[in-house]
Design a protein around this motif. Structure first.
Motif, PDB file in Angstrom:
ATOM      1  N   GLU A 187       0.836  -1.200   0.000  1.00  0.00           N
ATOM      2  CA  GLU A 187       0.000   0.000   0.000  1.00  0.00           C
ATOM      3  C   GLU A 187       0.870   1.250   0.000  1.00  0.00           C
ATOM      4  OE1 GLU A 187      -2.147  -0.531   3.677  1.00  0.00           O
ATOM      5  OE2 GLU A 187      -0.559   0.407   4.847  1.00  0.00           O
ATOM      6  N   SER A 188       0.257   2.378  -0.303  1.00  0.00           N
ATOM      7  CA  SER A 188       0.893   3.681  -0.258  1.00  0.00           C
ATOM      8  C   SER A 188       2.069   3.748  -1.238  1.00  0.00           C
ATOM      9  CB  SER A 188       1.327   3.997   1.177  1.00  0.00           C
ATOM     10  OG  SER A 188       1.658   5.365   1.315  1.00  0.00           O
ATOM     11  N   ASN A 228      -4.485   1.821  -2.176  1.00  0.00           N
ATOM     12  CA  ASN A 228      -4.256   3.252  -1.970  1.00  0.00           C
ATOM     13  C   ASN A 228      -2.809   3.597  -2.306  1.00  0.00           C
ATOM     14  OD1 ASN A 228      -6.636   2.537  -0.003  1.00  0.00           O
ATOM     15  ND2 ASN A 228      -6.761   4.733  -0.382  1.00  0.00           N
ATOM     16  N   TYR A 271      -5.447  10.469   6.462  1.00  0.00           N
ATOM     17  CA  TYR A 271      -5.407   9.078   6.027  1.00  0.00           C
ATOM     18  C   TYR A 271      -6.732   8.357   6.279  1.00  0.00           C
ATOM     19  CZ  TYR A 271      -0.387   9.732   5.549  1.00  0.00           C
ATOM     20  OH  TYR A 271       0.861  10.183   5.161  1.00  0.00           O
ATOM     21  N   SER A 282      -8.955   0.693  -3.236  1.00  0.00           N
ATOM     22  CA  SER A 282      -8.897   1.984  -2.558  1.00  0.00           C
ATOM     23  C   SER A 282      -9.868   2.025  -1.394  1.00  0.00           C
ATOM     24  CB  SER A 282      -9.251   3.125  -3.523  1.00  0.00           C
ATOM     25  OG  SER A 282      -8.241   3.339  -4.483  1.00  0.00           O
ATOM     26  N   ASP A 297      -9.689   7.850   2.450  1.00  0.00           N
ATOM     27  CA  ASP A 297      -8.305   8.318   2.410  1.00  0.00           C
ATOM     28  C   ASP A 297      -8.221   9.570   1.549  1.00  0.00           C
ATOM     29  OD1 ASP A 297      -5.545   8.620   2.333  1.00  0.00           O
ATOM     30  OD2 ASP A 297      -5.247   7.001   0.884  1.00  0.00           O
ATOM     31  N   VAL A 357      -9.194   7.669  -3.723  1.00  0.00           N
ATOM     32  CA  VAL A 357      -9.811   6.873  -4.779  1.00  0.00           C
ATOM     33  C   VAL A 357      -9.976   7.692  -6.059  1.00  0.00           C
ATOM     34  CG1 VAL A 357     -12.140   7.414  -3.920  1.00  0.00           C
ATOM     35  CG2 VAL A 357     -11.780   5.370  -5.311  1.00  0.00           C
ATOM     36  N   THR A 415      -6.720   7.503  -8.056  1.00  0.00           N
ATOM     37  CA  THR A 415      -6.524   6.160  -8.603  1.00  0.00           C
ATOM     38  C   THR A 415      -7.432   5.926  -9.797  1.00  0.00           C
ATOM     39  OG1 THR A 415      -5.869   5.327  -6.422  1.00  0.00           O
ATOM     40  CG2 THR A 415      -6.610   3.704  -8.043  1.00  0.00           C
ATOM     41  N   THR A 473     -13.225  -0.636  -4.541  1.00  0.00           N
ATOM     42  CA  THR A 473     -13.182   0.272  -3.398  1.00  0.00           C
ATOM     43  C   THR A 473     -13.590  -0.505  -2.156  1.00  0.00           C
ATOM     44  OG1 THR A 473     -15.490   1.033  -3.426  1.00  0.00           O
ATOM     45  CG2 THR A 473     -13.947   2.127  -4.943  1.00  0.00           C
ATOM     46  N   HIS A 501      -6.541   4.906   4.411  1.00  0.00           N
ATOM     47  CA  HIS A 501      -5.295   4.623   3.703  1.00  0.00           C
ATOM     48  C   HIS A 501      -4.814   3.203   3.988  1.00  0.00           C
ATOM     49  CE1 HIS A 501      -1.727   5.992   1.567  1.00  0.00           C
ATOM     50  NE2 HIS A 501      -0.955   5.522   2.528  1.00  0.00           N
TER      51      HIS A 501
END
Length: 454
Positions: free
Chosen positions: A177-178, A213, A275, A371, A375, A380, A383, A421, A427
């Motif tokens: 992630e991230s 995310n 977040y 996502s 966050d 989202v 993305t 989603t 996050h």
């Protein structure tokens, strides 16, 4: 490129070890029990793999095997981002690992939504300097970047597979992630090219990857963040229009007018947890040792925003470091959630991951992007903007998916990629919506679309 392939070939030859030496290395890495740990029915291993001899760079891992059928279940590598943040402090201790840390850092308790029920989970602290991973060359901390991280993560996997040959040829997945939105597809590409170079049954049997995310494209991520803040009433119309007018988000540097627009946006946010915008924040008291523990009840799960502080306490305990084979000297190791020296001196960072996605969707890998929809940092909206530029044909149109008899989120399946989603997650998706995250994982590993009903 030829030199890199030669290095990898020599590495494979030199890292090939006998079964007896592999067993010895595994025994040395086996965790008998962590301090304050409840009794469990699975094996754990942790230790170091050297990825650069001359500089003394070694990466730290923690393997938590599945409590049932571990010999047949897939291997899943988990990566956190930052860059410079710990996969053990975040992924293992807050999100998908089998244990949670109590408020005093004295004991562990079980996470009933742990992902090791579905796969053997390998947590990796990367690059060197992050968490327990280290380098003997201090200048390395100011010289990390995307390319070296991807290359050394591949070297880690090759050498780790030599130490754990039972995982060679096993179905293998990568999730992160991230900023692992860079790490994951970049490593997947390295593995894909490595497997093609050897032209045989791959030891690292990569089947697919999943990014949550994740940083995907700097232009669309930043534009999407502005859109998200405005659409969720976090910034004014005036500030939003100013951002759209003055910020092109086409390069790392921004104009003075753009910086002013972003400054006003920051002021308008307030002290919200970006977040997870609907969650309470962890507020430090004046003595900086206690916290005001805001609470958020999410169905039957109570979210505690101060869990990061518990990890700082627990992983700095000398007895914990000894149990995890992490403290290799008599001097207590200073463990931190994120190494800001690494973060602030990151060298190369690809502007967009979209070219890699195009390459790997064509290669037939199973690719999912998800996502958490609360966050505001890597939202989202960004993305979705980025994914739309891939122009992938729609295979299954947008629909709500279900978990625990509720809408878990929404999803659309494209040729070569699934997007989903997670409703009510931030996050770190498994923190606020652990059961929905587990439903997501099960569908991903099974190669099935998310449930249409309960």
């Amino acid at each position: 490129m030829a030199r890199i392939h030669l290095i990898i070939i020599l590495l494979v030859i030199s890292s090939t070890s006998s079964s007896s030496s592999s067993l010895r290395e595994q025994e040395e890495d086996m965790i008998k029990a962590l301090p304050g740990q409840p009794q469990v029915g699975f094996s754990q291993f942790s230790g170091y793999v050297t990825v650069n001899e001359s500089h003394g760079r070694s990466l730290f891992y923690w393997l938590t095997e599945s409590p049932s059928s571990s010999h047949t279940k897939p291997l899943l590598l988990w990566l956190n981002g930052g860059p410079g943040c710990s996969s053990i402090g975040y992924g293992a201790s807050e999100e998908i690992g089998p244990f949670r840390i109590n408020k005093t850092g004295s004991n562990l308790y079980l996470n009933k939504f742990t992902w090791n029920t579905e796969a053997n989970i390998l947590f990796l602290e990367s690059p060197a300097g992050v968490g327990f991973s280290y380098t003997n060359t201090s200048s390395d901390l100011k010289d990390s970047g995307d390319e070296r991280t991807a290359q050394e993560n591949l070297i880690f996997l090759i050498k780790w597979m030599s130490r754990f040959p039972q995982y060679q040829y096993r179905d293998f997945y990568i999730v992160g992630e991230s900023y692992a939105g860079h790490y994951v597809p970049q490593l997947a590409k390295k593995i894909h090219l490595y497997n093609k170079a050897f032209n045989n049954t791959p030891i690292i049997n990569l089947k697919g990857f999943m990014v949550g995310n994740g940083d995907m494209d700097k232009h669309y991520d930043r534009l999407g963040a502005a859109m998200y803040a405005w659409s969720h009433a976090m910034i004014s119309d005036k500030t939003y229009k100013s951002i759209l007018k003055h910020c092109s988000f086409t390069a790392d540097k921004t104009s003075d007018k753009c910086n002013w627009a972003l400054y006003f946006a920051y002021r308008e946010f307030g002290k919200v947890n970006g977040y997870s915008i609907y969650s309470p924040s962890c507020v430090h008291q004046t003595n900086q040792t206690k916290f005001l523990h805001g609470r958020l009840l999410v169905e039957e799960y109570e979210y505690d925003p101060c869990t990061e502080s518990y990890a700082e306490i627990y992983y700095n305990r000398p007895d914990v470091q000894r149990a995890m084979h992490a403290n290799l000297t008599s001097i207590p190791y200073k463990w931190t959630l994120c190494n800001m020296v690494v973060n602030n001196n990151w060298k190369d960072s690809e502007f967009s991951m979209l070219p890699i996605y195009k390459e790997l969707t064509a290669a037939g890998l199973r690719i999912w992007v998800f996502s958490g929809d609360t966050d505001a940092v890597v939202p989202v909206t960004g993305t979705r903007l980025a994914l739309s530029k891939l122009n992938l044909p729609v295979k299954t149109p947008w629909y709500p998916w279900y978990s625990e008899k509720q809408v878990g989120g929404w999803t659309e399946v494209y040729e070569g990629l699934t997007f989903a989603t997670i409703r009510g997650a931030g996050h770190e998706v498994p923190v606020l919506q652990p059961e929905r995250a587990l439903t997501l994982l099960r569908s991903f590993l099974a190669g099935k679309e998310l449930p249409r009903s309960y």
